[in-house]
Design a protein around this motif. Structure first.
Motif, PDB file in Angstrom:
ATOM      1  N   LYS A 201       0.822  -1.206   0.000  1.00 26.58           N
ATOM      2  CA  LYS A 201       0.000   0.000   0.000  1.00 26.58           C
ATOM      3  C   LYS A 201       0.856   1.256   0.000  1.00 26.58           C
ATOM      4  CE  LYS A 201      -3.731   2.135   2.705  1.00 26.58           C
ATOM      5  NZ  LYS A 201      -4.602   1.989   3.909  1.00 26.58           N
ATOM      6  N   ASP A 202       2.071   1.152   0.601  1.00 23.36           N
ATOM      7  CA  ASP A 202       3.000   2.282   0.671  1.00 23.36           C
ATOM      8  C   ASP A 202       4.102   2.185  -0.376  1.00 23.36           C
ATOM      9  OD1 ASP A 202       1.508   3.136   2.855  1.00 23.36           O
ATOM     10  OD2 ASP A 202       2.831   2.170   4.312  1.00 23.36           O
ATOM     11  N   GLY A 203       3.940   1.282  -1.357  1.00 24.85           N
ATOM     12  CA  GLY A 203       4.927   1.144  -2.423  1.00 24.85           C
ATOM     13  C   GLY A 203       6.013   0.137  -2.134  1.00 24.85           C
ATOM     14  N   GLY A 204       5.833  -0.680  -1.096  1.00 22.59           N
ATOM     15  CA  GLY A 204       6.859  -1.648  -0.720  1.00 22.59           C
ATOM     16  C   GLY A 204       6.611  -3.046  -1.262  1.00 22.59           C
ATOM     17  N   ASP A 205       7.397  -4.000  -0.753  1.00 19.35           N
ATOM     18  CA  ASP A 205       7.352  -5.386  -1.225  1.00 19.35           C
ATOM     19  C   ASP A 205       6.533  -6.319  -0.343  1.00 19.35           C
ATOM     20  OD1 ASP A 205       8.893  -4.884  -3.432  1.00 19.35           O
ATOM     21  OD2 ASP A 205      10.792  -5.532  -2.515  1.00 19.35           O
ATOM     22  N   PHE A 206       6.034  -5.832   0.781  1.00 18.96           N
ATOM     23  CA  PHE A 206       5.406  -6.722   1.755  1.00 18.96           C
ATOM     24  C   PHE A 206       3.885  -6.575   1.755  1.00 18.96           C
ATOM     25  CE2 PHE A 206       9.709  -5.910   3.153  1.00 18.96           C
ATOM     26  CZ  PHE A 206      10.164  -7.159   3.528  1.00 18.96           C
ATOM     27  N   ASP A 207       3.209  -7.709   1.859  1.00 16.23           N
ATOM     28  CA  ASP A 207       1.747  -7.706   1.915  1.00 16.23           C
ATOM     29  C   ASP A 207       1.270  -7.051   3.205  1.00 16.23           C
ATOM     30  OD1 ASP A 207       1.523  -9.061  -0.500  1.00 16.23           O
ATOM     31  OD2 ASP A 207       1.571 -11.023   0.472  1.00 16.23           O
ATOM     32  N   GLN A 208       0.155  -6.336   3.114  1.00 19.36           N
ATOM     33  CA  GLN A 208      -0.518  -5.869   4.320  1.00 19.36           C
ATOM     34  C   GLN A 208      -1.636  -6.855   4.646  1.00 19.36           C
ATOM     35  OE1 GLN A 208      -0.226  -3.630   1.639  1.00 19.36           O
ATOM     36  NE2 GLN A 208      -2.285  -3.477   0.769  1.00 19.36           N
ATOM     37  N   PHE A 209      -2.239  -6.705   5.820  1.00 18.14           N
ATOM     38  CA  PHE A 209      -3.340  -7.573   6.207  1.00 18.14           C
ATOM     39  C   PHE A 209      -4.651  -6.846   5.928  1.00 18.14           C
ATOM     40  CE2 PHE A 209      -0.337  -8.872   9.880  1.00 18.14           C
ATOM     41  CZ  PHE A 209       0.454  -9.590   8.992  1.00 18.14           C
ATOM     42  N   THR A 210      -5.645  -7.576   5.480  1.00 22.98           N
ATOM     43  CA  THR A 210      -6.956  -6.981   5.259  1.00 22.98           C
ATOM     44  C   THR A 210      -7.507  -6.426   6.569  1.00 22.98           C
ATOM     45  OG1 THR A 210      -7.410  -8.563   3.481  1.00 22.98           O
ATOM     46  CG2 THR A 210      -9.297  -7.407   4.440  1.00 22.98           C
ATOM     47  N   GLY A 211      -7.732  -5.137   6.601  1.00 17.67           N
ATOM     48  CA  GLY A 211      -8.276  -4.503   7.793  1.00 17.67           C
ATOM     49  C   GLY A 211      -7.254  -4.200   8.868  1.00 17.67           C
ATOM     50  N   ALA A 212      -5.971  -4.459   8.593  1.00 13.75           N
ATOM     51  CA  ALA A 212      -4.944  -4.217   9.624  1.00 13.75           C
ATOM     52  C   ALA A 212      -3.613  -3.915   8.948  1.00 13.75           C
ATOM     53  CB  ALA A 212      -4.816  -5.430  10.544  1.00 13.75           C
ATOM     54  N   THR A 213      -3.371  -2.637   8.719  1.00 11.48           N
ATOM     55  CA  THR A 213      -2.119  -2.224   8.077  1.00 11.48           C
ATOM     56  C   THR A 213      -1.086  -1.764   9.096  1.00 11.48           C
ATOM     57  OG1 THR A 213      -3.368  -1.529   6.127  1.00 11.48           O
ATOM     58  CG2 THR A 213      -1.124  -0.724   6.297  1.00 11.48           C
ATOM     59  N   ILE A 214      -1.522  -1.261  10.229  1.00  8.09           N
ATOM     60  CA  ILE A 214      -0.601  -0.727  11.232  1.00  8.09           C
ATOM     61  C   ILE A 214       0.336  -1.814  11.751  1.00  8.09           C
ATOM     62  CG2 ILE A 214      -0.445   0.270  13.554  1.00  8.09           C
ATOM     63  CD1 ILE A 214      -3.022   1.792  12.957  1.00  8.09           C
ATOM     64  N   THR A 215      -0.204  -3.002  11.992  1.00  7.09           N
ATOM     65  CA  THR A 215       0.610  -4.087  12.545  1.00  7.09           C
ATOM     66  C   THR A 215       1.746  -4.489  11.608  1.00  7.09           C
ATOM     67  OG1 THR A 215      -1.257  -4.922  13.827  1.00  7.09           O
ATOM     68  CG2 THR A 215       0.563  -6.434  13.452  1.00  7.09           C
ATOM     69  N   PRO A 216       1.489  -4.816  10.333  1.00  9.46           N
ATOM     70  CA  PRO A 216       2.609  -5.171   9.464  1.00  9.46           C
ATOM     71  C   PRO A 216       3.597  -4.031   9.258  1.00  9.46           C
ATOM     72  CG  PRO A 216       0.561  -5.050   8.210  1.00  9.46           C
ATOM     73  CD  PRO A 216       0.189  -5.000   9.654  1.00  9.46           C
ATOM     74  N   ARG A 217       3.104  -2.807   9.209  1.00  7.38           N
ATOM     75  CA  ARG A 217       4.024  -1.662   9.096  1.00  7.38           C
ATOM     76  C   ARG A 217       5.010  -1.660  10.263  1.00  7.38           C
ATOM     77  NH1 ARG A 217      -0.421   2.664   7.713  1.00  7.38           N
ATOM     78  NH2 ARG A 217      -0.237   2.869   5.441  1.00  7.38           N
ATOM     79  N   ALA A 218       4.483  -1.858  11.467  1.00  9.87           N
ATOM     80  CA  ALA A 218       5.334  -1.826  12.666  1.00  9.87           C
ATOM     81  C   ALA A 218       6.372  -2.939  12.637  1.00  9.87           C
ATOM     82  CB  ALA A 218       4.459  -1.947  13.916  1.00  9.87           C
ATOM     83  N   VAL A 219       5.956  -4.139  12.246  1.00  5.10           N
ATOM     84  CA  VAL A 219       6.884  -5.275  12.224  1.00  5.10           C
ATOM     85  C   VAL A 219       7.947  -5.084  11.141  1.00  5.10           C
ATOM     86  CG1 VAL A 219       7.075  -7.760  11.804  1.00  5.10           C
ATOM     87  CG2 VAL A 219       5.215  -6.871  13.220  1.00  5.10           C
ATOM     88  N   ILE A 220       7.546  -4.625   9.969  1.00  9.40           N
ATOM     89  CA  ILE A 220       8.508  -4.369   8.886  1.00  9.40           C
ATOM     90  C   ILE A 220       9.576  -3.381   9.349  1.00  9.40           C
ATOM     91  CG2 ILE A 220       8.795  -3.323   6.604  1.00  9.40           C
ATOM     92  CD1 ILE A 220       5.918  -4.416   5.993  1.00  9.40           C
ATOM     93  N   ASN A 221       9.144  -2.304   9.989  1.00  9.03           N
ATOM     94  CA  ASN A 221      10.097  -1.302  10.474  1.00  9.03           C
ATOM     95  C   ASN A 221      11.046  -1.897  11.506  1.00  9.03           C
ATOM     96  OD1 ASN A 221       9.093   0.773   8.881  1.00  9.03           O
ATOM     97  ND2 ASN A 221       7.651   1.489  10.434  1.00  9.03           N
ATOM     98  N   ALA A 222      10.520  -2.741  12.395  1.00 11.20           N
ATOM     99  CA  ALA A 222      11.354  -3.324  13.443  1.00 11.20           C
ATOM    100  C   ALA A 222      12.395  -4.275  12.865  1.00 11.20           C
ATOM    101  CB  ALA A 222      10.477  -4.055  14.459  1.00 11.20           C
ATOM    102  N   VAL A 223      11.994  -5.110  11.915  1.00 18.68           N
ATOM    103  CA  VAL A 223      12.950  -6.034  11.300  1.00 18.68           C
ATOM    104  C   VAL A 223      14.000  -5.263  10.501  1.00 18.68           C
ATOM    105  CG1 VAL A 223      13.238  -7.957   9.687  1.00 18.68           C
ATOM    106  CG2 VAL A 223      11.277  -7.924  11.240  1.00 18.68           C
ATOM    107  N   ARG A 224      13.545  -4.272   9.737  1.00 25.17           N
ATOM    108  CA  ARG A 224      14.493  -3.435   8.983  1.00 25.17           C
ATOM    109  C   ARG A 224      15.488  -2.759   9.920  1.00 25.17           C
ATOM    110  NH1 ARG A 224      11.838   1.742   7.054  1.00 25.17           N
ATOM    111  NH2 ARG A 224      12.204   2.130   9.272  1.00 25.17           N
ATOM    112  N   ASN A 225      15.012  -2.224  11.037  1.00 23.49           N
ATOM    113  CA  ASN A 225      15.898  -1.540  11.973  1.00 23.49           C
ATOM    114  C   ASN A 225      16.880  -2.504  12.636  1.00 23.49           C
ATOM    115  OD1 ASN A 225      14.782   0.937  11.427  1.00 23.49           O
ATOM    116  ND2 ASN A 225      13.401   0.927  13.192  1.00 23.49           N
ATOM    117  N   ALA A 226      16.462  -3.754  12.839  1.00 21.65           N
ATOM    118  CA  ALA A 226      17.389  -4.755  13.377  1.00 21.65           C
ATOM    119  C   ALA A 226      18.526  -5.001  12.390  1.00 21.65           C
ATOM    120  CB  ALA A 226      16.648  -6.059  13.675  1.00 21.65           C
ATOM    121  N   VAL A 227      18.175  -5.047  11.110  1.00 26.67           N
ATOM    122  CA  VAL A 227      19.204  -5.195  10.071  1.00 26.67           C
ATOM    123  C   VAL A 227      20.155  -4.008  10.103  1.00 26.67           C
ATOM    124  CG1 VAL A 227      19.627  -5.289   7.587  1.00 26.67           C
ATOM    125  CG2 VAL A 227      17.722  -6.588   8.568  1.00 26.67           C
TER     126      VAL A 227
END
Length: 209
Positions: free
Chosen positions: A164-190
């Motif tokens: 939805k934001d132009g990235g490579d990861f699927d969002q969840f139907t009705g729940a975009t905030i959760t995957p956004r948060a996890v993607i950011n956390a994994v990216r920041n760990a990297v």
């Protein structure tokens, strides 16, 4: 009257002392088993994020307490484990937190190669909405596996986002905030691993295994 009150007080005191003694005895008897169960659970999750690796005590002992609120999600220390194969550093396994989940913190663990390629990731704890945000659990979906073999570079930084934001990861139907948060956390760990090459040589400093 005073004598009756004194007797009741003594009886209550004796009962309280007995309860404390019983609880202390139960705690002494169950503490080793609880400790064993916690250890087994920790080793199991480490094995999940390091496919094909038999995680053991050696991995738990080679660890660091690290702190970086901006990249690891909280002000207190997180644990980073170092896995070595034939004495050569092969991977980091780092605990991290997404502080911006829909319902609060999402605690994760991420395994990465020393250059920052994701080997595996799992959610340790969350309070996301059942049926929506809980798809970050591998028992609910395989979405967390979409991070495997990915890294962060200048060329792909914008792709670390939901579609939805132009990235490579699927969002969840009705729940975009959760995957956004996890993607950011994994990216920041990297990013944390990439920005701290000294992690390979720092002396282990964990005290609670």
């Amino acid at each position: 009257m005073i004598r009756v009150i004194s007797k009741n007080a003594l009886a209550l005191g004796a009962a309280a002392a007995l309860c404390v003694a019983i609880l202390s005895l139960v705690n002494q008897q169950t503490a080793p088993r609880i400790s064993e169960q916690r250890l087994a659970a920790k080793l199991a999750i480490l094995s999940e994020v390091l496919p094909g690796v038999d995680a053991g005590q050696a991995l738990l002992q080679d660890c660091l307490q690290v702190t970086d609120e901006s990249l690891l999600g909280k002000a207190s220390a997180q644990t980073l484990y170092r896995w070595r194969q034939d004495s050569k550093l092969s991977a980091y396994i780092i605990e991290t937190t997404a502080p911006d989940g829909y319902s609060g913190n999402i605690d994760l663990i991420v395994a990465l190669t020393p250059d920052g390629t994701v080997l595996g990731s799992r959610v340790l704890q969350h309070k996301e909405t059942p049926g929506l945000g809980d798809k970050i659990e591998t028992r609910r979906s395989d979405w967390m596996l979409s991070f495997n073999q990915k890294t962060v570079s200048d060329a792909n930084a914008a792709k670390w986002a939901v579609r939805k934001d132009g990235g490579d990861f699927d969002q969840f139907t009705g729940a975009t905030i959760t995957p956004r948060a996890v993607i950011n956390a994994v990216r920041n760990a990297v990013l944390y691993v990439q920005q701290h090459p000294e992690l390979a040589t720092l002396p282990a400093n964990c005290t609670d295994l």
